[in-house]
Design a protein around this motif. Structure first.
Motif, PDB file in Angstrom:
ATOM      1  N   UNK A 107      18.517  -8.328  37.431  1.00 23.27           N
ATOM      2  CA  UNK A 107      17.554  -9.395  37.709  1.00 23.27           C
ATOM      3  C   UNK A 107      17.476 -10.407  36.560  1.00 23.27           C
ATOM      4  N   UNK A 108      17.770  -9.961  35.354  1.00 24.85           N
ATOM      5  CA  UNK A 108      17.645 -10.830  34.187  1.00 24.85           C
ATOM      6  C   UNK A 108      18.668 -11.962  34.178  1.00 24.85           C
ATOM      7  N   UNK A 109      19.710 -11.861  35.002  1.00 27.95           N
ATOM      8  CA  UNK A 109      20.721 -12.906  35.074  1.00 27.95           C
ATOM      9  C   UNK A 109      20.241 -14.124  35.867  1.00 27.95           C
ATOM     10  N   UNK A 110      19.126 -14.001  36.539  1.00 29.30           N
ATOM     11  CA  UNK A 110      18.648 -15.056  37.429  1.00 29.30           C
ATOM     12  C   UNK A 110      17.279 -15.534  36.958  1.00 29.30           C
ATOM     13  N   UNK A 111      17.147 -16.844  36.831  1.00 31.59           N
ATOM     14  CA  UNK A 111      15.910 -17.373  36.246  1.00 31.59           C
ATOM     15  C   UNK A 111      14.978 -18.031  37.259  1.00 31.59           C
ATOM     16  N   UNK A 112      15.407 -18.126  38.498  1.00 29.81           N
ATOM     17  CA  UNK A 112      14.561 -18.747  39.522  1.00 29.81           C
ATOM     18  C   UNK A 112      14.542 -17.857  40.755  1.00 29.81           C
ATOM     19  N   UNK A 113      13.357 -17.697  41.319  1.00 33.79           N
ATOM     20  CA  UNK A 113      13.178 -16.772  42.435  1.00 33.79           C
ATOM     21  C   UNK A 113      12.365 -17.433  43.561  1.00 33.79           C
ATOM     22  N   UNK A 114      12.682 -17.030  44.782  1.00 30.73           N
ATOM     23  CA  UNK A 114      11.881 -17.446  45.905  1.00 30.73           C
ATOM     24  C   UNK A 114      10.619 -16.597  46.003  1.00 30.73           C
ATOM     25  N   UNK A 115       9.782 -16.941  46.961  1.00 29.32           N
ATOM     26  CA  UNK A 115       8.506 -16.255  47.117  1.00 29.32           C
ATOM     27  C   UNK A 115       8.635 -14.950  47.895  1.00 29.32           C
ATOM     28  N   UNK A 116       9.760 -14.763  48.549  1.00 30.42           N
ATOM     29  CA  UNK A 116       9.999 -13.541  49.305  1.00 30.42           C
ATOM     30  C   UNK A 116       9.701 -13.703  50.775  1.00 30.42           C
ATOM     31  N   UNK A 117      10.461 -12.992  51.606  1.00 37.61           N
ATOM     32  CA  UNK A 117      10.226 -12.981  53.040  1.00 37.61           C
ATOM     33  C   UNK A 117      10.292 -11.541  53.531  1.00 37.61           C
ATOM     34  N   UNK A 118       9.329 -11.156  54.359  1.00 36.66           N
ATOM     35  CA  UNK A 118       9.221  -9.775  54.812  1.00 36.66           C
ATOM     36  C   UNK A 118      10.200  -9.497  55.950  1.00 36.66           C
ATOM     37  N   UNK A 119      10.939  -8.416  55.802  1.00 34.34           N
ATOM     38  CA  UNK A 119      11.811  -7.913  56.867  1.00 34.34           C
ATOM     39  C   UNK A 119      11.344  -6.501  57.205  1.00 34.34           C
ATOM     40  N   UNK A 120      11.006  -6.277  58.459  1.00 38.50           N
ATOM     41  CA  UNK A 120      10.538  -4.973  58.902  1.00 38.50           C
ATOM     42  C   UNK A 120      11.439  -4.479  60.035  1.00 38.50           C
ATOM     43  N   UNK A 121      11.978  -3.280  59.853  1.00 39.09           N
ATOM     44  CA  UNK A 121      12.869  -2.701  60.851  1.00 39.09           C
ATOM     45  C   UNK A 121      12.176  -1.481  61.452  1.00 39.09           C
ATOM     46  N   UNK A 122      11.926  -1.530  62.736  1.00 41.84           N
ATOM     47  CA  UNK A 122      11.247  -0.427  63.403  1.00 41.84           C
ATOM     48  C   UNK A 122      12.264   0.564  63.968  1.00 41.84           C
ATOM     49  N   UNK A 123      11.859   1.820  64.002  1.00 41.73           N
ATOM     50  CA  UNK A 123      12.770   2.871  64.484  1.00 41.73           C
ATOM     51  C   UNK A 123      12.632   3.091  65.978  1.00 41.73           C
TER      52      UNK A 123
END
Length: 123
Positions: A107-123
């Protein structure tokens, strides 16, 4: 100022497919390595996939042959195509950008990040 905005997450059944996107501004992402990470509930953020400046890719063993990282240079956007999804793929997915040419899993190689998006996989 670099800004990364993810989209495309959601709920999908096991075995299904989903594509998440990350639109970048403030940096031409094709000039550097970019990556996707994910964080499941109660777990640390982990590396998923990366692509370097010349187009070489690398994947975590857990997603190899199921996920594909790519980018659209004209749109300055990166993608993660996820196929054959499993419940254990459930997580918040983050895109990351840095100023190094070669890809890496830290992770230290990257200095900019998005806010994140939720992925949910149901069984």
């Amino acid at each position: 100022q670099v800004q990364l905005v993810e989209s495309g997450g959601g709920l999908v059944q096991a075995g299904g497919s989903l594509r998440v996107s990350c639109a970048a501004s403030g940096r031409t992402i094709s000039n550097y390595a970019i990556a996707w990470f994910r964080q499941a509930p109660g777990k640390e953020r982990e590396f998923v996939a990366a692509i370097n400046r010349s187009g070489g890719t690398y994947y975590a063993d857990s997603v190899k042959d199921r996920f594909t990282i790519s980018r659209d240079n004209a749109e300055n956007t990166m993608y993660l195509q996820m196929n054959s999804l499993k419940p254990e793929d459930t997580a918040v997915y983050y895109c990351a950008s840095g100023t190094r040419y070669e890809l890496g899993t830290s992770q230290s190689r990257y200095d900019s990040w998005g806010q994140g998006t939720q992925v949910t996989v149901s069984s």
